[in-house]
Scaffold this active site. Structure first.
Site, mmCIF file in Angstrom:
data_model
loop_
_atom_site.group_PDB
_atom_site.id
_atom_site.type_symbol
_atom_site.label_atom_id
_atom_site.label_comp_id
_atom_site.label_asym_id
_atom_site.label_seq_id
_atom_site.Cartn_x
_atom_site.Cartn_y
_atom_site.Cartn_z
ATOM 1 N N ARG A 161 16.822 3.651 15.679
ATOM 2 C CA ARG A 161 16.917 4.087 17.079
ATOM 3 C C ARG A 161 18.192 4.901 17.327
ATOM 4 O O ARG A 161 18.813 4.808 18.391
ATOM 5 C CB ARG A 161 16.858 2.888 18.045
ATOM 6 C CG ARG A 161 15.649 1.983 17.877
ATOM 7 C CD ARG A 161 14.342 2.712 18.163
ATOM 8 N NE ARG A 161 13.217 1.795 17.978
ATOM 9 C CZ ARG A 161 12.466 1.740 16.885
ATOM 10 N NH1 ARG A 161 12.728 2.543 15.860
ATOM 11 N NH2 ARG A 161 11.459 0.905 16.801
ATOM 12 N N SER A 213 11.701 -0.775 26.005
ATOM 13 C CA SER A 213 12.498 -1.902 25.516
ATOM 14 C C SER A 213 13.966 -1.727 25.883
ATOM 15 O O SER A 213 14.539 -0.657 25.696
ATOM 16 C CB SER A 213 12.369 -2.014 23.992
ATOM 17 O OG SER A 213 11.043 -2.306 23.627
ATOM 18 N N GLU A 305 19.311 -0.729 23.814
ATOM 19 C CA GLU A 305 18.645 0.508 23.430
ATOM 20 C C GLU A 305 18.726 1.525 24.577
ATOM 21 O O GLU A 305 18.580 2.718 24.370
ATOM 22 C CB GLU A 305 17.166 0.206 23.108
ATOM 23 C CG GLU A 305 16.473 1.262 22.319
ATOM 24 C CD GLU A 305 15.100 0.817 21.855
ATOM 25 O OE1 GLU A 305 14.169 1.648 21.913
ATOM 26 O OE2 GLU A 305 14.940 -0.326 21.427
#
Length: 309
Positions: A161, A213, A305
């Site tokens: 990510r 998320s 995130e």
């Protein structure tokens, strides 16, 4: 001469429907517009924030005092199994293009929200796939020198990510990228993409505004060894062995916990949803509560995130 808007509500550009106003806003539809906007910001001594699709983004209730620049470069060009994609292309439109052309390699992204540029920046991934797996090269723009930068896949420094673009935090704007896909069966590609979309609709709280998320899943190698026995049954590959953060949040007893208009989703607790005109401050407070409770129970620090501005 470009026309820069003033006092634009950013909640309208956020999938969270949260955020104050931008002092200045410009939606750039071409490379020239991006350069002009950056030159204007430099001349006016205004800070710049680069806006993608408004996902994975928590905008402050006070908004942004400066220029919000949205690079809406919306093009897809096919050259056999290679395609060139503009940063502003919606992932939904990109996937429809791959179906139409019978090109395989992005089926894992079915239902992924946001823009292609955002997917590159955060090395988006799901169902054991990541965007880095199909990237040949990425074209960017150095916001200081206003010169184009061409990066190979290796030079993008993709991680879990993350990417060099995320590390640079707006110092280099993604303009587009070249992807290497493979010829496949059109119907099979479509079926695989639709399966992923159906999975997301069934398991993610799409009925409420959200930004995806909130936390990264936890790499097994990071997890305290003396606590691994408690989570062994839920370990999955994403794309390496991880402990799903949703499970940790659920086990910490946080499903359905709310603060003001923000709530930890009972459907998928790694989502904090906007159920009733939530404020950014309420979401931030819930994020801190989740981190605190999970650390207390599992002795692990969750990594966010979400990008905050």
């Amino acid at each position: 001469m470009i026309k820069i808007k003033e006092n634009v509500p950013l909640s309208e550009w956020s999938s969270y429907r949260i955020g104050g106003t931008a002092s200045y806003f410009f939606d750039a539809e071409d490379f020239g517009g991006i350069k002009e906007a950056l030159e204007w910001a430099k001349k006016e001594n205004q800070p710049v924030f680069i806006l993608g699709g408004g996902t994975n983004l928590l905008i402050d209730d006070k908004g942004f005092r400066g220029l919000v620049l949205k690079p809406s470069l919306n093009f897809i060009e096919a050259h056999s199994e290679e395609i060139e994609v503009g940063a502003g292309v919606k992932m939904h439109d990109l996937l429809n293009f791959t179906i139409k052309k019978g090109l395989s390699g992005l089926e894992w992204a079915g239902g992924l929200p946001g823009t292609f540029g955002g997917a590159i920046r955060g090395n988006a991934g799901a169902f054991k796939g990541e965007i880095k797996d199909v990237v040949r090269s990425v074209k960017g723009l150095d916001t200081e020198t206003l010169k184009e930068v061409q990066r190979s896949q290796k030079e993008c420094r993709f991680g879990y990510r993350s990417s060099i673009f995320k590390e640079k935090n707006g110092a280099e704007i993604i303009l587009g990228a070249t992807l290497k896909l493979k010829k496949g069966n059109q119907k099979e590609i479509q079926r695989a993409i639709e399966e992923k979309i159906d999975y997301r609709l069934a398991r993610h709280p799409m009925e409420y505004p959200n930004i995806g998320s909130i936390f990264k899943n936890v790499a097994v190698e990071r997890f305290p060894k003396n606590n691994l026995a408690a989570v062994e049954k839920v370990i999955k590959v994403d794309p390496f062995p991880v402990v799903p953060t949703a499970y940790l949040i659920s086990e910490a007893g946080l499903k359905g916990v709310a603060l003001g208009g923000a709530m930890v989703s009972p459907k998928h607790p790694n989502f904090i949803v906007n159920v009733l005109n939530a404020q950014a401050e309420e979401v931030r407070s819930l994020i801190e509560l989740v981190k605190s409770e999970v650390k207390k129970k599992f002795k692990i620090e969750l990594e966010e995130e979400v990008q905050k501005v």
